[in-house]
Design a protein around this motif. Sequence first.
Motif, PDB file in Angstrom:
ATOM      1  N   THR A   1      18.233  -8.746 -23.091  1.00  0.00           N
ATOM      2  CA  THR A   1      17.283  -8.006 -23.614  1.00  0.00           C
ATOM      3  C   THR A   1      17.468  -6.192 -22.945  1.00  0.00           C
ATOM      4  OG1 THR A   1      15.583  -8.535 -21.958  1.00  0.00           O
ATOM      5  CG2 THR A   1      15.887  -9.818 -23.867  1.00  0.00           C
ATOM      6  N   ILE A   2      18.042  -6.354 -22.087  1.00  0.00           N
ATOM      7  CA  ILE A   2      18.211  -5.142 -21.348  1.00  0.00           C
ATOM      8  C   ILE A   2      19.019  -3.910 -21.955  1.00  0.00           C
ATOM      9  CG2 ILE A   2      18.844  -3.903 -19.190  1.00  0.00           C
ATOM     10  CD1 ILE A   2      18.200  -6.255 -17.607  1.00  0.00           C
ATOM     11  N   TYR A   3      18.682  -2.628 -22.215  1.00  0.00           N
ATOM     12  CA  TYR A   3      19.470  -1.782 -22.801  1.00  0.00           C
ATOM     13  C   TYR A   3      20.098  -1.059 -21.673  1.00  0.00           C
ATOM     14  CZ  TYR A   3      18.157  -2.847 -27.531  1.00  0.00           C
ATOM     15  OH  TYR A   3      17.674  -3.668 -28.712  1.00  0.00           O
ATOM     16  N   SER A   4      19.283  -0.486 -20.807  1.00  0.00           N
ATOM     17  CA  SER A   4      19.678   0.398 -19.767  1.00  0.00           C
ATOM     18  C   SER A   4      18.667   0.473 -18.500  1.00  0.00           C
ATOM     19  CB  SER A   4      19.841   1.806 -20.577  1.00  0.00           C
ATOM     20  OG  SER A   4      18.614   2.443 -20.797  1.00  0.00           O
ATOM     21  N   VAL A   5      19.454   1.100 -17.579  1.00  0.00           N
ATOM     22  CA  VAL A   5      18.464   1.450 -16.483  1.00  0.00           C
ATOM     23  C   VAL A   5      18.548   2.922 -16.163  1.00  0.00           C
ATOM     24  CG1 VAL A   5      18.186   1.086 -13.983  1.00  0.00           C
ATOM     25  CG2 VAL A   5      18.787  -0.953 -15.291  1.00  0.00           C
ATOM     26  N   GLU A   6      17.570   3.621 -16.007  1.00  0.00           N
ATOM     27  CA  GLU A   6      17.595   5.049 -16.199  1.00  0.00           C
ATOM     28  C   GLU A   6      16.725   5.529 -14.758  1.00  0.00           C
ATOM     29  OE1 GLU A   6      15.616   6.114 -19.597  1.00  0.00           O
ATOM     30  OE2 GLU A   6      16.978   4.957 -20.922  1.00  0.00           O
ATOM     31  N   SER A   7      17.405   6.607 -14.392  1.00  0.00           N
ATOM     32  CA  SER A   7      16.614   7.292 -13.157  1.00  0.00           C
ATOM     33  C   SER A   7      15.664   8.299 -13.820  1.00  0.00           C
ATOM     34  CB  SER A   7      17.747   7.853 -12.420  1.00  0.00           C
ATOM     35  OG  SER A   7      17.297   9.066 -11.475  1.00  0.00           O
ATOM     36  N   ALA A   8      14.482   8.394 -12.898  1.00  0.00           N
ATOM     37  CA  ALA A   8      13.495   9.101 -13.268  1.00  0.00           C
ATOM     38  C   ALA A   8      12.554   9.408 -12.025  1.00  0.00           C
ATOM     39  CB  ALA A   8      12.372   8.487 -14.203  1.00  0.00           C
ATOM     40  N   GLY A   9      13.306  10.510 -11.365  1.00  0.00           N
ATOM     41  CA  GLY A   9      12.777  11.198 -10.042  1.00  0.00           C
ATOM     42  C   GLY A   9      12.744  10.001  -8.933  1.00  0.00           C
TER      43      GLY A   9
ATOM     44  N   LEU B   1      25.792  -4.740 -15.758  1.00  0.00           N
ATOM     45  CA  LEU B   1      25.462  -3.400 -16.228  1.00  0.00           C
ATOM     46  C   LEU B   1      26.413  -2.644 -15.665  1.00  0.00           C
ATOM     47  CD1 LEU B   1      21.647  -3.810 -15.588  1.00  0.00           C
ATOM     48  CD2 LEU B   1      22.844  -4.344 -18.016  1.00  0.00           C
ATOM     49  N   VAL B   2      26.791  -1.465 -16.644  1.00  0.00           N
ATOM     50  CA  VAL B   2      27.791  -0.440 -16.022  1.00  0.00           C
ATOM     51  C   VAL B   2      27.419   0.796 -15.900  1.00  0.00           C
ATOM     52  CG1 VAL B   2      30.127   0.529 -16.627  1.00  0.00           C
ATOM     53  CG2 VAL B   2      29.569  -1.876 -17.308  1.00  0.00           C
ATOM     54  N   ARG B   3      27.622   1.408 -14.703  1.00  0.00           N
ATOM     55  CA  ARG B   3      27.296   2.850 -14.510  1.00  0.00           C
ATOM     56  C   ARG B   3      28.001   3.462 -15.631  1.00  0.00           C
ATOM     57  NH1 ARG B   3      25.168   4.677  -9.583  1.00  0.00           N
ATOM     58  NH2 ARG B   3      24.377   6.753  -9.958  1.00  0.00           N
TER      59      ARG B   3
ATOM     60  N   SER C   1      22.819   9.212 -13.501  1.00  0.00           N
ATOM     61  CA  SER C   1      21.427   8.745 -13.813  1.00  0.00           C
ATOM     62  C   SER C   1      21.184   7.491 -14.855  1.00  0.00           C
ATOM     63  CB  SER C   1      20.522   9.884 -14.773  1.00  0.00           C
ATOM     64  OG  SER C   1      20.883  10.799 -13.812  1.00  0.00           O
ATOM     65  N   TYR C   2      22.398   6.899 -15.109  1.00  0.00           N
ATOM     66  CA  TYR C   2      22.449   5.617 -16.200  1.00  0.00           C
ATOM     67  C   TYR C   2      23.156   4.347 -15.868  1.00  0.00           C
ATOM     68  CZ  TYR C   2      19.968   8.779 -19.712  1.00  0.00           C
ATOM     69  OH  TYR C   2      19.068   9.678 -20.147  1.00  0.00           O
ATOM     70  N   PHE C   3      22.668   3.188 -16.036  1.00  0.00           N
ATOM     71  CA  PHE C   3      23.448   2.048 -16.118  1.00  0.00           C
ATOM     72  C   PHE C   3      23.299   1.748 -17.462  1.00  0.00           C
ATOM     73  CE2 PHE C   3      23.036   2.146 -11.466  1.00  0.00           C
ATOM     74  CZ  PHE C   3      24.436   1.524 -11.203  1.00  0.00           C
ATOM     75  N   ILE C   4      24.184   1.039 -18.053  1.00  0.00           N
ATOM     76  CA  ILE C   4      24.094   0.710 -19.347  1.00  0.00           C
ATOM     77  C   ILE C   4      24.661  -0.826 -19.730  1.00  0.00           C
ATOM     78  CG2 ILE C   4      26.641   1.482 -20.110  1.00  0.00           C
ATOM     79  CD1 ILE C   4      25.356   2.280 -22.744  1.00  0.00           C
ATOM     80  N   ASN C   5      23.923  -1.342 -20.619  1.00  0.00           N
ATOM     81  CA  ASN C   5      24.298  -2.917 -20.855  1.00  0.00           C
ATOM     82  C   ASN C   5      25.508  -2.888 -22.119  1.00  0.00           C
ATOM     83  OD1 ASN C   5      24.616  -5.546 -21.668  1.00  0.00           O
ATOM     84  ND2 ASN C   5      22.429  -6.026 -21.790  1.00  0.00           N
TER      85      ASN C   5
END
Length: 277
Positions: A182-190, A224-226, A230-234
């Motif tokens: 179900t994961i799309y991405s992991v994003e940096s936010a400060g 999950l790939v860098r 600022s992003y990791f992506i599925n």
Amino acid sequence: MKIPKQFYSIKGNALFVLFLTVFCILFAVLYAPSYGYDTTYWRMHDGLLVPILAAIVLVTVSISRTALLLLTGTNRLHSREYLVWLALEWLVSCLFCDLFLCLYMHRGFFEILLQVLLIGLSVGIFPYVFYWIYTELQATADNLRDAHETIDNLRQGMEHIEEVVQFFDEKNSAKLMVELSTIYSVESAGNYVNVVYDDNGKLQRYSLRNSMKGVEATCEKHGLVRCHRSYFINPRKIKLIRKESGGAFAEMQCASVSDIPISPRYLAEVAQQFSLL
């Protein structure tokens, strides 16, 4: 160790009783052992003696096997107990045969007892050993088949279990458990990272107090790939990778998810992972 359940098979025991009876007849007719005794009188009556003795064995062993199933079927005997049961079963058969021969031939009970026991041992050793080995091999084969079926069922079950990703905050406290699919991405936010995932068709963003470096090991562990600092992506959620003058972007399968930038240094890895799916 208790004997295998195959020793309690009604069909198996019935076939053994029939096999033992036939073997006794063939053994008496073809081999006709004497053990040093005069068997002239026996041979004169072979036409009657052999079928009657075989019938005695048939009835005695049948009663023994019926008692075995009824008395110990719910609590199987141990191997030594079963061996004792078999020995007593055959001994009783020999004693009944001796009793019949004494009455039929007008001999004393103990006069031919030793001969009857020796012949009984010769007759019984082969079918009993053969039955034991055959049943043990059958039990081994059944156990192996059951083990393979169990392994296959477990493997099939595991294939249907979704891999779960557990995210921790900067204090190493578990904050979010979510299925990888179900994961799309992991994003940096400060000082936070946002985990973007699908919740029954609705896009969700979970803010976790941590850094991209802090979640890097978790993301890489679950595939999950860098794709950007600022992003990791599925990669399983990528619809297509698009290159423009402004750089490369990953268009996701969900229209609500914005295109995710892909840095040149990560493009080859992301493209490779996407192409393997």
